[in-house]
Each structure stands twice: as structure tokens, then as C-alpha cells.
Design a protein around this motif. Structure first.
Motif, mmCIF file in Angstrom:
data_model
loop_
_atom_site.group_PDB
_atom_site.id
_atom_site.type_symbol
_atom_site.label_atom_id
_atom_site.label_comp_id
_atom_site.label_asym_id
_atom_site.label_seq_id
_atom_site.Cartn_x
_atom_site.Cartn_y
_atom_site.Cartn_z
ATOM 1 N N GLU A 1 0.535 -1.289 -0.035
ATOM 2 C CA GLU A 1 -0.249 0.389 0.007
ATOM 3 C C GLU A 1 0.928 1.145 0.211
ATOM 4 O O GLU A 1 0.601 2.123 -0.415
ATOM 5 N N LYS A 2 1.895 0.956 1.188
ATOM 6 C CA LYS A 2 2.916 2.434 0.463
ATOM 7 C C LYS A 2 4.018 3.113 -0.186
ATOM 8 O O LYS A 2 4.269 3.938 -0.571
ATOM 9 N N THR A 3 3.257 1.968 -1.860
ATOM 10 C CA THR A 3 4.172 2.164 -2.948
ATOM 11 C C THR A 3 2.997 2.518 -3.785
ATOM 12 O O THR A 3 3.545 2.490 -5.095
ATOM 13 N N GLU A 4 1.857 2.874 -3.575
ATOM 14 C CA GLU A 4 0.966 2.792 -4.348
ATOM 15 C C GLU A 4 0.984 5.156 -4.853
ATOM 16 O O GLU A 4 -0.334 5.336 -4.581
ATOM 17 N N VAL A 5 1.683 4.855 -5.937
ATOM 18 C CA VAL A 5 1.521 6.403 -5.668
ATOM 19 C C VAL A 5 1.121 6.766 -7.555
ATOM 20 O O VAL A 5 2.481 6.288 -7.623
ATOM 21 N N ASN A 6 1.142 7.070 -7.990
ATOM 22 C CA ASN A 6 0.553 7.180 -9.167
ATOM 23 C C ASN A 6 1.874 8.884 -9.443
ATOM 24 O O ASN A 6 1.862 8.983 -10.932
ATOM 25 N N MET A 7 2.280 9.885 -9.149
ATOM 26 C CA MET A 7 3.144 10.532 -9.335
ATOM 27 C C MET A 7 3.651 11.286 -7.795
ATOM 28 O O MET A 7 3.356 10.806 -6.923
ATOM 29 N N THR A 8 5.147 11.481 -8.432
ATOM 30 C CA THR A 8 5.744 12.020 -7.189
ATOM 31 C C THR A 8 5.948 13.856 -6.858
ATOM 32 O O THR A 8 5.303 14.475 -7.501
ATOM 33 N N ILE A 9 4.931 13.596 -6.037
ATOM 34 C CA ILE A 9 4.403 15.227 -5.153
ATOM 35 C C ILE A 9 4.908 15.459 -4.020
ATOM 36 O O ILE A 9 5.312 14.509 -3.146
ATOM 37 N N GLY A 10 5.260 17.085 -4.111
ATOM 38 C CA GLY A 10 5.467 16.771 -2.165
ATOM 39 C C GLY A 10 6.203 18.741 -2.521
ATOM 40 O O GLY A 10 5.918 19.415 -3.002
ATOM 41 N N ILE A 11 6.967 19.000 -1.440
ATOM 42 C CA ILE A 11 7.559 20.527 -0.905
ATOM 43 C C ILE A 11 9.253 20.842 -2.192
ATOM 44 O O ILE A 11 10.020 19.762 -1.999
ATOM 45 N N ASP A 12 8.445 21.363 -3.229
ATOM 46 C CA ASP A 12 9.478 21.774 -4.052
ATOM 47 C C ASP A 12 10.527 22.918 -3.146
ATOM 48 O O ASP A 12 11.890 22.781 -3.195
ATOM 49 N N LYS A 13 9.969 24.126 -1.952
ATOM 50 C CA LYS A 13 10.573 24.703 -1.972
ATOM 51 C C LYS A 13 9.901 24.964 -0.491
ATOM 52 O O LYS A 13 8.778 24.974 -0.066
ATOM 53 N N ILE A 14 10.971 25.391 0.034
ATOM 54 C CA ILE A 14 10.539 25.590 1.624
ATOM 55 C C ILE A 14 10.727 27.098 2.687
ATOM 56 O O ILE A 14 12.182 26.855 2.510
ATOM 57 N N GLY A 15 10.514 28.423 2.979
ATOM 58 C CA GLY A 15 11.090 29.226 3.553
ATOM 59 C C GLY A 15 10.571 29.760 4.758
ATOM 60 O O GLY A 15 8.909 29.137 5.407
ATOM 61 N N PHE A 16 10.548 30.198 5.081
ATOM 62 C CA PHE A 16 10.197 30.835 6.355
ATOM 63 C C PHE A 16 10.267 32.693 7.223
ATOM 64 O O PHE A 16 11.537 32.561 6.794
#
Length: 398
Positions: free
Chosen positions: A3-18
């Protein structure tokens, strides 16, 4: 397929700022003023300083500053959704995200809205953003966690106050961290921390809230492991929601089971220590605290590398908790600020007397519902006036 590998595409944090405020209160000074042993703060809470926001700095200005620090003009033209997670909202109707959208000059055909569930809200926003990008792969979503934690003079939570905003650009093929498809959330209808509409400061059942934080951690972690077969050996680090770092340390110790080698325990502890560096200088920023911990880890850890998995524990009183994880992307270091600690040391330190004046100053409106403000020259964005009950913001010309 697991179940933990069922991903259609790679999505996530492109950039992070503060972004945080220009003022800081040293807890050594607060302890002396309150007649408290300084160790109660430095060792009992693992806190050393807290950020103090003046009247002209709020969740909108902090959100705009954090976002502008990472966005290019091209990205502002590509973003089609802006989500602000906050429990320090400045209007019961108009979303902080709409103000931020205008201040940043993001292209007009974008959804902008606000999410609230105590300190958990930004985690919900990230999941919503992920679903949106899955549906529209060319989309870019700006997720912002922005809050000012304010309890009151001599209140038990006074040394855990703080102010800050974390901005994250969520995209396909991210350049910082890719989400794993493994979120597990839990909801409990409890009253451990709350703030009614008629109150400017929250009500807190401190001991009960601590117990709920830790019990939710244990039960959600158990469910997470059961669903996805993860163990602590699969992760290079864990980031926690940080109302104050000592509570997260208790959480870490709960998760260190007997199956871990001493070497693994030492590595997890080392990375935990890196993840709390910024919070120790800023205090509690509610929705942003978990992600400030992630940023602190990424910018200060010395033993992380691309491919490492990081698990995150989110908790918002009331209460919703969640575990999820991400994997570091090749070249993630390129998009971080390795000089942030030295920049935080450049904030203006306030005396306790000045802190009380600055932090607890209230807006005084005239008969037309208007007020003018000054003293925001060192801010990136500022609340410059209220005109006929309408908050007016501006980018500050330097």
C-alpha cells in the motif's frame, strides 16, 4: 503491491521558506522578571528565546514574507491555489490567503482560502494540495502555516509564545521532499486547548493537553505501523509538532523501542536536536511548528542525504493527529538557507517591559473605525492602517 508504494506521481515540497518577527525576548530575562528559575525554561521546556510580533505584524504579513522569500515571479504566475492554515485569523469572513494572494501579486485565476484546526491545519492543507496536484499535475499550490501564539502576561504558557510563518510550494517532481502515500489521521472530540470567539487568548488544560498529545502519538503511530509496515529503522529522522521542544522529546522517547540499535537511537537523537534549533529561538508558532522543525532539520542536520525518509507527527488540539512521511530529493540542499541561525541572532532583543508594551498593544480605532500605524520600517510587509474597519497591508519600501 504494498500500500505504501501505490503512488501515481511524485508530489511534495518543492521549496520551503520561513519568516518571523524582528523582535526577540530572551527567556533568561523573562525568568528573572517573573521570579522563576531560568532552568525551568531552558531545561524544563528546552526553550531559550521567543519571537515577539508588534501590532503591525500579523499572520498575513508573516505569511507574505515567508512566501516571498522562496517564490520567483514565474512561480507567482503559475500558482493556482493559495492555502493559509492559521488559528490566529484576523477576520471571521475574509481568508488571510486572499490578503496574501494580493500582496504577492499571484495571478488572479487561483483559489485562495483558509483552513483551521488548531496546530494541525497546515497538515490538512498539505494533503489538500497534494490531491489538487494529483488531479492537475501542472498546478503549483502555495501552502502557508502562519500564527502568533499569545497567552498573556504571567500566564503558564507565556514562555511558549512565539510568532512565525512557514511557506511551502507544493508541486509535481518536487526539489526538496517527496510525499509518501502513507497518511494516517485520528480525531478525538476533546477540550484540551481552545479559544472562543469572544476571547483574545486561549484556554488551556495544560496537563490534559500534554497527555492527549502523547497518547494520540502512541495510538496513531501504532495504527500507522500496522497499515504500512514502517518501523523507526526505516526513517532517518522524525519531526514533531513543537508546542515546546521538551514535549516532543518525550514523544521521541516513546517511539524509541527496544528493537533499535544504540547507533540508530543516537542518530535519531542527533537529528531531533537539529530539528528543534529554530523553535528554541522562536517559540510556538502553532500550525507552523511542525514544519519549522522540518526546516530546522534540513538546514542543520549533518547526516542526511537524498533518499532518506523523514516521518512527521502533526497534532492539533481539539484534537486531530496525523503521521505521514516524505523522502529527500537529490539536490534538496540547493533550496535551503544554511545561514538562517546567524540571521535569527540579528533580531532586536526587547526588555521585558518593552515586550509587554509591544506584544500586548491593542488597536485603538477612531469613531470611523480607522487607525494609522508606524514603526514598521524593518518589516518586509506591514499592516499600515485600518480604514473604515478594513485592514490595509503594504509591501514596505526599503
Amino acid at each position: 503491491m504494498n500500500e505504501k508504494t501505490e503512488v501515481n506521481m511524485t508530489i511534495g515540497i518543492d521549496k520551503i521558506g520561513f519568516a518571523t518577527s524582528q523582535y526577540v525576548l530572551k527567556l533568561q530575562d523573562l525568568a528573572e522578571a517573573r521570579g522563576v528559575d531560568p532552568d525551568k525554561y531552558s531545561k524544563g521546556l528546552l526553550l531559550n528565546e521567543i519571537s515577539i510580533a508588534p501590532l503591525t505584524e500579523d499572520v498575513v504579513t508573516l505569511a507574505a514574507s515567508a512566501s516571498n522569500s522562496i517564490l520567483t515571479d514565474k512561480e507567482k504566475e503559475e500558482i493556482d491555489m493559495v492555502i493559509v492554515a492559521t488559528e490566529s485569523g484576523i477576520d471571521q469572513s475574509k481568508a488571510a490567503a486572499v490578503f496574501v494572494h494580493g500582496l504577492l501579486g499571484i495571478q488572479p485565476f487561483a483559489r485562495s482560502f483558509e483552513i483551521k484546526e488548531a496546530c494541525y491545519g497546515a497538515t490538512a492543507a498539505l494533503h489538500y494540495a497534494k490531491l489538487h496536484v494529483e488531479n492537475s499535475p501542472k498546478s503549483k499550490v502555495l501552502v502557508i502555516a502562519s500564527d502568533i501564539a499569545k497567552y498573556g502576561v504571567t500566564a503558564p504558557g507565556e514562555p511558549t509564545q512565539g510568532a512565525g510563518s512557514v511557506a511551502m510550494l507544493i508541486t509535481q517532481n518536487p526539489r526538496t521532499m517527496a510525499f509518501n502515500n502513507d497518511n494516517v489521521a485520528q480525531t478525538r472530540d476533546i477540550m484540551d486547548f481552545w479559544r472562543p470567539n469572544y476571547s483574545t487568548t486561549p484556554y488551556v488544560n495544560g496537563l490534559y493537553s500534554t497527555q492527549q498529545y502523547l497518547d494520540s502519538l502512541t495510538t496513531t503511530w501504532d495504527e500507522y505501523k500496522k497499515r504500512f509496515d514502517w518501523t523507526m529503522n526505516d526513517f532517518a529522522a522524525i519531526c514533531f509538532h513543537l508546542p515546546y521542544p521538551k514535549l516532543a522529546l518525550k514523544g521521541l522517547r516513546k517511539m524509541m523501542d527496544k528493537t533499535l540499535s544504540q547507533e540508530k537511537k543516537d542518530s535519531l537523537q542527533e537529528n531531533f536536536d537539529k530539528s528543534i534549533l529554530y523553535s528554541q529561538m522562536i517559540g510556538n508558532i502553532y500550525t507552523g511548528s511542525l514544519f519549522l522543525g522540518l526546516l530546522s532539520l534540513l538546514e542543520n542536520a549533518e547526516n542526511l542525504k537524498a533518499g532518506d525518509k523523514i516521518v512527521l507527527y502533526s497534532y492539533g488540539s481539539g484534537a486531530v493527529s496525523e503521521f505521514f512521511s516524505g523522502e529527500l530529493v537529490e539536490g534538496y540542499e540547493t533550496y535551503l538557507d544554511k545561514d538562517r541561525l546567524s540571521k535569527l541572532k540579528q533580531r532586536t532583543a526587547l526588555s521585558v517591559e518593552d515586550y509587554e508594551k509591544v506584544f500586548f498593544e491593542e488597536v485603538e480605532l477612531d469613531e470611523s473605525g480607522s487607525a494609522q500605524f508606524a514603526g514598521f520600517e524593518n518589516q518586509d510587509y506591514a499592516l499600515v492602517e485600518i480604514l473604515d474597519h478594513q485592514r490595509r497591508y503594504s509591501k514596505v519600501e526599503k
